[in-house]
Design an enzyme around this catalytic site. Sequence first.
Site, PDB file in Angstrom:
ATOM      1  N   ASP A 233       0.828  -1.194   0.000  1.00  0.00           N
ATOM      2  CA  ASP A 233       0.000   0.000   0.000  1.00  0.00           C
ATOM      3  C   ASP A 233       0.870   1.254   0.000  1.00  0.00           C
ATOM      4  O   ASP A 233       1.886   1.320   0.693  1.00  0.00           O
ATOM      5  CB  ASP A 233      -0.893  -0.016   1.254  1.00  0.00           C
ATOM      6  CG  ASP A 233      -1.913   1.090   1.277  1.00  0.00           C
ATOM      7  OD1 ASP A 233      -2.743   1.140   0.356  1.00  0.00           O
ATOM      8  OD2 ASP A 233      -1.895   1.894   2.231  1.00  0.00           O
ATOM      9  N   GLU A 298      14.803 -15.342  -0.186  1.00  0.00           N
ATOM     10  CA  GLU A 298      15.238 -16.423   0.698  1.00  0.00           C
ATOM     11  C   GLU A 298      14.242 -17.571   0.720  1.00  0.00           C
ATOM     12  O   GLU A 298      14.580 -18.683   1.136  1.00  0.00           O
ATOM     13  CB  GLU A 298      15.404 -15.903   2.129  1.00  0.00           C
ATOM     14  CG  GLU A 298      16.513 -14.886   2.324  1.00  0.00           C
ATOM     15  CD  GLU A 298      16.510 -14.328   3.738  1.00  0.00           C
ATOM     16  OE1 GLU A 298      15.801 -14.898   4.605  1.00  0.00           O
ATOM     17  OE2 GLU A 298      17.198 -13.315   3.985  1.00  0.00           O
TER      18      GLU A 298
END
Length: 590
Positions: A233, A298
């Site tokens: 956002d 990751e």
Amino acid sequence: MTQIDSTPSATATGTGISRVVHAGSADADQWWRQAVIYQVYPRSFADSDGDGIGDLPGVTAHLDHLVELGVDALWLSPFYRSPQRDAGYDVADYRDVDPLFGTLADFDELLAAAHARGVRIVVDLVPNHTSNEHVWFQEALAAPEGSPARARYLFRDGRGESGELPPNNWQSIFGGDAWTRTTRPDGTPGQWYLHLFDTTQPDLDWTNPEVRDEFEAVLRFWLDRGVDGFRVDVAHGMVKADGLPDWDGHVSMVEGSDASGADGATDQGSTGTGNSGPMFDQDGVHEIYRAWRRVLDEYPGDRAMVAEAWVEPLSRLARYVRPDEMHQAFNFSFLCTAWDAARLRAVVEASFAANDAVGAPSTWVLSNHDVVRHATRLGLDSPDARPNGIFAHDPQPDVVLGLRRARAATLLMLGLPGSAYVYQGEELGLPEHTALDADVRQDPAFFRTQGAEAGRDGCRVPLPWVADAPGFGFGPTGETWLPQPDAYRDHAADVERRTPGSTFDLYRTALRVRRAERLGTGTLAWTEPFAQDPQVVAFRNRDVLVVTNLGDALVALPRSVEVLAASGPLDRGPYGETSVPSDTTVWVRA
């Protein structure tokens, strides 16, 4: 009538390629490059417990609707703990589900059910500000001025002899001053805090390492639960210019002060939707997203981020999707482009030029929870109209024209290479609710502008699932947190799904063909002779010819075509050739 050449001098398919503007993607295995993602606004999707507000179990119960539609993923607007002053975009706890929407166990069940159906889940992240009920802000209010607790937010001394004036002249996007003054424990006026949105949404200070560490931990919390990505956002916010200088421009939810970016440049295809100014699109945001990208990388499974960034020119927006930053950025320039062939061609071409330069997909969108639904917007008198909501006393849209153009615009959008977002209810052809009474409105923009702006409630009305049920089947009691217009009966999901040629049928067909023809990773080329027609947008994507007629005259297709999808009924030209009427899009194999 435009007649396409089908003489031997044309290509074997009957259409000559004018110019390639986008080469196909070689990374088709990266799901986010071609995905169609469905936005779920939880409070308005489906209610499972009868309180009139949608919830996570309601989403789970209707997953098969999304599977039948054919989407690849769904994006959930905020469901976190919140006082709901801005419909959940005022987050009090980023690691828990608000009881209004269910529990963490409900979220886990939704995630598992979606994954079992091959549907990915993207969750909303709100990093520009928190709720004023967040534990950090409560600590800040209780802490002395200049304390570490206050350094997480943008507290400043006021101007004037006794600090009685705001620290600068910035205005809130929701209307009014962007600063609110605090009161000290002894009752005397204290410092001011910045809130670019509502007073209950204090902006965080992203120069503070503690803020950065906390949000990386929040990312990991949801990644560990198995989410497939994040919609970020106000992704162009967060970092403010040093010194928080005065600025005399104006920003809003859907448009900015001009069509230029921070460097003053302009792009072909710019629409004036970009929010500029010292509070937006600062270079420092990119360092944050590089750090977040390292976190996502990751994890297995190709997790992705999409930026809600109202940024122009498009070359500035493309900086958010460089290879080491985000994966997608909503193309609001496309959303805000008028129903005009030349402007649409310009914004499409500019979008590909900007995104191809950084190796990113273009991410197309026509509606969301912050803008007037495109089935209504495209029926307004002005082709450039971008109102922040519509009142009953405002000029009303042409409902039939709006839906016809919306269907054509959607089929045009879904024919473009790249990713696309679909806002809940647009697959049902839902219009904006343009007659909400003041006493039911809840958008803070309505209240902070003293009713000058209708706000966003009209596009957030609960969905109709069953035409003949109370509340159109939104929940078991018939209660709905916003009233539904009577027109929703004709658009209820049970009606749309069983009606050939309905808007749902159009979306379902388009998504099936889009996947089968691999349009999301295709090559786009303008086609002759349509490239010379000022009222037509036409291009070839792989083996599919997409033709949108925005003019009044019929547009003739090649004599031997296989129609794959059409936004409305096709016509016949004087020689029996298949022709495209006004405000209609067709996909054909020619």
